[in-house]
Design a protein around this motif. Sequence first.
Motif, mmCIF file in Angstrom:
data_model
loop_
_atom_site.group_PDB
_atom_site.id
_atom_site.type_symbol
_atom_site.label_atom_id
_atom_site.label_comp_id
_atom_site.label_asym_id
_atom_site.label_seq_id
_atom_site.Cartn_x
_atom_site.Cartn_y
_atom_site.Cartn_z
ATOM 1 N N ARG A 165 0.828 -1.119 0.080
ATOM 2 C CA ARG A 165 -0.064 0.001 -0.321
ATOM 3 C C ARG A 165 0.657 1.246 -0.069
ATOM 4 O O ARG A 165 0.796 2.195 -0.835
ATOM 5 C CB ARG A 165 -0.864 0.221 1.317
ATOM 6 N N ALA A 166 1.895 1.231 0.765
ATOM 7 C CA ALA A 166 2.694 2.570 1.031
ATOM 8 C C ALA A 166 3.367 2.789 -0.457
ATOM 9 O O ALA A 166 3.918 4.059 -0.791
ATOM 10 C CB ALA A 166 3.798 2.434 2.272
ATOM 11 N N GLY A 220 -3.114 10.616 -6.409
ATOM 12 C CA GLY A 220 -2.592 11.417 -5.405
ATOM 13 C C GLY A 220 -2.135 10.577 -4.159
ATOM 14 O O GLY A 220 -2.674 9.517 -4.023
ATOM 15 N N PRO A 221 -1.070 10.933 -3.412
ATOM 16 C CA PRO A 221 -0.755 10.316 -2.236
ATOM 17 C C PRO A 221 -2.053 10.006 -1.189
ATOM 18 O O PRO A 221 -2.610 10.730 -0.777
ATOM 19 C CB PRO A 221 0.415 11.361 -1.492
ATOM 20 N N SER A 222 -1.823 8.803 -0.670
ATOM 21 C CA SER A 222 -2.940 8.439 0.423
ATOM 22 C C SER A 222 -2.177 8.886 1.781
ATOM 23 O O SER A 222 -0.928 8.799 1.958
ATOM 24 C CB SER A 222 -2.950 6.901 0.413
ATOM 25 N N ALA A 223 -3.053 9.563 2.641
ATOM 26 C CA ALA A 223 -2.608 10.089 3.832
ATOM 27 C C ALA A 223 -3.199 9.160 5.175
ATOM 28 O O ALA A 223 -2.081 8.763 5.947
ATOM 29 C CB ALA A 223 -3.617 11.244 4.386
ATOM 30 N N ARG A 224 -4.016 8.560 5.197
ATOM 31 C CA ARG A 224 -4.442 7.441 6.190
ATOM 32 C C ARG A 224 -5.077 6.324 5.524
ATOM 33 O O ARG A 224 -5.593 6.191 4.460
ATOM 34 C CB ARG A 224 -5.428 8.123 6.977
ATOM 35 N N ALA A 225 -5.179 5.000 6.442
ATOM 36 C CA ALA A 225 -5.675 3.984 5.981
ATOM 37 C C ALA A 225 -6.686 3.601 7.253
ATOM 38 O O ALA A 225 -6.358 3.590 8.423
ATOM 39 C CB ALA A 225 -4.781 2.849 5.765
ATOM 40 N N VAL A 226 -7.907 3.044 7.050
ATOM 41 C CA VAL A 226 -8.901 2.410 8.064
ATOM 42 C C VAL A 226 -8.231 1.339 8.450
ATOM 43 O O VAL A 226 -7.690 0.398 7.658
ATOM 44 C CB VAL A 226 -10.152 2.196 7.398
#
Length: 295
Positions: A165-166, A220-226
């Motif tokens: 994911r990262a 775009g870049p992901s900030a957070r993950a559930v």
Amino acid sequence: MSGWWCTGLRWPDGEPVLGWERGDGTGPGRVSVLAYGRELGFRAEGERHCTGARGNPCPVGAVVPVRSTGARCAECARLDRAHSVAADTIADDPRTYRVYLAWFGPGMVKVGITGEARGAARLREQGAVVFSWLGRGPLMAARRTEELLRSALGVPDRIPYARKRAARDALPCEAERAAEIEGLYRRAAALEGAGWPEALERLPFAAVDHAGVFGLAGAGPSARAVTGLVDGGVVAGRLVAAAGPDLHLETPDAGIVVLDTRLVTGWDLVGADPRAGVSVPVVAVGGGGVQDGLF
């Protein structure tokens, strides 16, 4: 339970589809075809329950942990695993299997097998950004080839999902992605005659890139993950990308939030305002993750 249970994200014909079934087990299931740019939202209600095994409901309706990606109690998980290809309990399986090399990010390449009849669906389900077939043949020959690459080349058969994911936020160009997996393919092909099973037919190298299918270029870049749902918790936003089991949602207050749809299985879900944002526990992408599955 009056709402719907999500059965997870699937990739038939190269497009993301969410499967649904009634939480009370009545009536036929349904699917939702997802489109990038579309708004969606839902709210979890009650507790998360075991989804059963091999198409059968959990006999005790067990409550399962909210952070688990399996959504099965211990007994149902054991039954499901006992009949899986990964368990090596079906040595006489007559079907043809394919061995693949999958690339998820720089330095992250794995080997695996999938049923030939499934095509590349397994690769999309794992979130493979690039892959190439390596060979085809009987199950045991495919298994031996998988083990050969692990022992001779040090190629893993699993990569922690949080790492996959990262890596999506900083992908090199398509040519670089293909070059890395081609290098591994050539090293693997050189093993013919050194333990390569005779029953496995080697297939030519052909890099298949899923970045466009996943919508990653414009996400775009992901900030957070559930990290898990809670009773009354809402997940809502505009879908900008999808990869493997993940939905990348642009939210009004938390940037782009990634939802692993394996975390929503077993919950009773109802619709919510697509502009409501996210009110469930999250973690910074790359700063931790949920219990990993068989990927």
